[in-house]
Design an enzyme around this catalytic site. Structure first.
Site, PDB file in Angstrom:
ATOM      1  N   GLU A 123       0.843  -1.197   0.000  1.00  0.00           N
ATOM      2  CA  GLU A 123       0.000   0.000   0.000  1.00  0.00           C
ATOM      3  C   GLU A 123       0.880   1.248   0.000  1.00  0.00           C
ATOM      4  OE1 GLU A 123      -2.771  -0.172   3.261  1.00  0.00           O
ATOM      5  OE2 GLU A 123      -3.576  -2.106   2.614  1.00  0.00           O
ATOM      6  N   GLU A 190      -8.859   1.478  -4.393  1.00  0.00           N
ATOM      7  CA  GLU A 190      -9.955   1.135  -3.476  1.00  0.00           C
ATOM      8  C   GLU A 190     -10.762   2.364  -3.079  1.00  0.00           C
ATOM      9  OE1 GLU A 190      -8.788  -1.449  -0.271  1.00  0.00           O
ATOM     10  OE2 GLU A 190     -10.731  -1.270   0.737  1.00  0.00           O
TER      11      GLU A 190
HETATM   12  O1  KIV Z   1      -6.593  -7.338   1.654  1.00  0.00           O
HETATM   13  C1  KIV Z   1      -7.421  -7.273   0.740  1.00  0.00           C
HETATM   14  O2  KIV Z   1      -8.357  -8.075   0.634  1.00  0.00           O
HETATM   15  C2  KIV Z   1      -7.283  -6.198  -0.234  1.00  0.00           C
HETATM   16  C3  KIV Z   1      -8.435  -5.980  -1.161  1.00  0.00           C
HETATM   17  C4  KIV Z   1      -9.506  -5.221  -0.471  1.00  0.00           C
HETATM   18  C5  KIV Z   1      -8.017  -5.327  -2.400  1.00  0.00           C
HETATM   19  O3  KIV Z   1      -6.304  -5.518  -0.246  1.00  0.00           O
END
Ligand code: KIV
Length: 272
Positions: A123, A190
């Site tokens: 991220e 997201e």
């Molecule tokens: O951890 C997860 O499931 C994610 C998705 C929401 C993309 O990062």
């Protein structure tokens, strides 16, 4: 009849790029265990994300923060054993890459070596430049994740839609272009406005996979427990439920309990 990229046996990062160019939408779901991964892979999913959402839906935590690298490797190892076709992406969990690019590399190498997965996800935007480049230099494909980044939930304080204002939207576009330049093979976007997703997907040559990001992403991802209706409490606007497993499982378990209590299970035919 032409061959669609979705017919191809093993999905690679290069095929995802080709799918974007050909206008073929990319399907992505999370999985955390062998049995479910086997089902969704056989059904033809393009990407399986071993998401740190395992922290929520598997371990019952309120956020993704508590899950560890060891936990992620455990889930990824189970998924890898089941999958024949999909590309497997594994989230590097909170605290396993933010310290330094060396830490990001160490964590990525552990994920790849111990689980056998194909790529990792981190991220962040320009602040993870060094980490993305270092991990890539070791030959590990990296996926980015922008918009609502759950590992930073305490910084933002809410799970509301991100980048609604111009300044945040401009920053997100800059981050997306930067991640592409660093070498990411794709980006998860997201919970951002659909209009912004459209602009980002049009500007980038790498695939943009949306969750709560509207129809113009190059592909879509959902958390498996949410889309199968296992998790009843989570009802965001972006979620489409494709099954009601909560009701189905409850009914099956109630019937089983009743059969055990009444003595009708097992029958003579079910006995040796
Ligand atoms: O951890 C997860 O499931 C994610 C998705 C929401 C993309 O990062």
């Amino acid at each position: 009849m032409s061959t669609k990229f979705s017919d191809i046996r093993r999905v690679t990062t290069h095929q995802l790029q080709a799918m974007k160019q050909a206008g073929e939408k990319i399907s992505m779901l999370t999985a955390y265990d062998f049995s479910m991964a086997r089902i969704i892979d056989a059904a033809g999913i393009d990407i399986i994300l071993v998401g740190d959402s395992a922290s929520n839906v598997m371990a019952g935590n309120e956020t993704t923060l508590p899950i560890t690298l060891d936990h992620m490797i455990y889930h990824a190892t189970s998924v890898v054993k089941a999958v024949e076709r999909a590309l497997i992406v594994v989230d590097i969990p909170f605290g396993a890459y933010q310290g330094s690019s060396q830490e990001a590399l160490r964590s990525s190498i552990r994920i790849m070596k111990e689980s056998g997965a194909h790529s990792v996800k981190m991220e962040g935007g320009i602040e993870i430049k060094e980490s993305v480049e270092r991990v890539l230099s070791a030959g590990v494909p990296v996926m980015g994740h922008l918009g609502l980044t759950p590992q930073s939930i305490y910084k933002f304080g809410t799970y509301s839609v991100r980048a609604k204002g111009q300044i945040e939207a401009d920053q997100l576009m800059e981050d997306a272009l930067a991640l592409q330049e660093y070498g990411c093979f794709g980006i998860v976007l997201e919970k951002v406005p659909a209009t912004l997703t459209k602009k980002v997907a049009a500007k980038l040559s790498i695939p943009v996979i949306g969750i709560g990001a509207g129809p113009d992403a190059d592909g879509q991802v959902l958390v498996m427990h949410d889309m199968l209706g296992i998790n009843k409490e989570f009802n965001p606007r972006f979620l489409r439920r494709y099954a009601d497993l909560h009701t189905i499982v409850t009914g099956a378990v109630e019937e089983y309990i009743s059969d055990v209590k009444s003595g009708s299970f097992p029958s003579d035919k079910e006995s040796y």
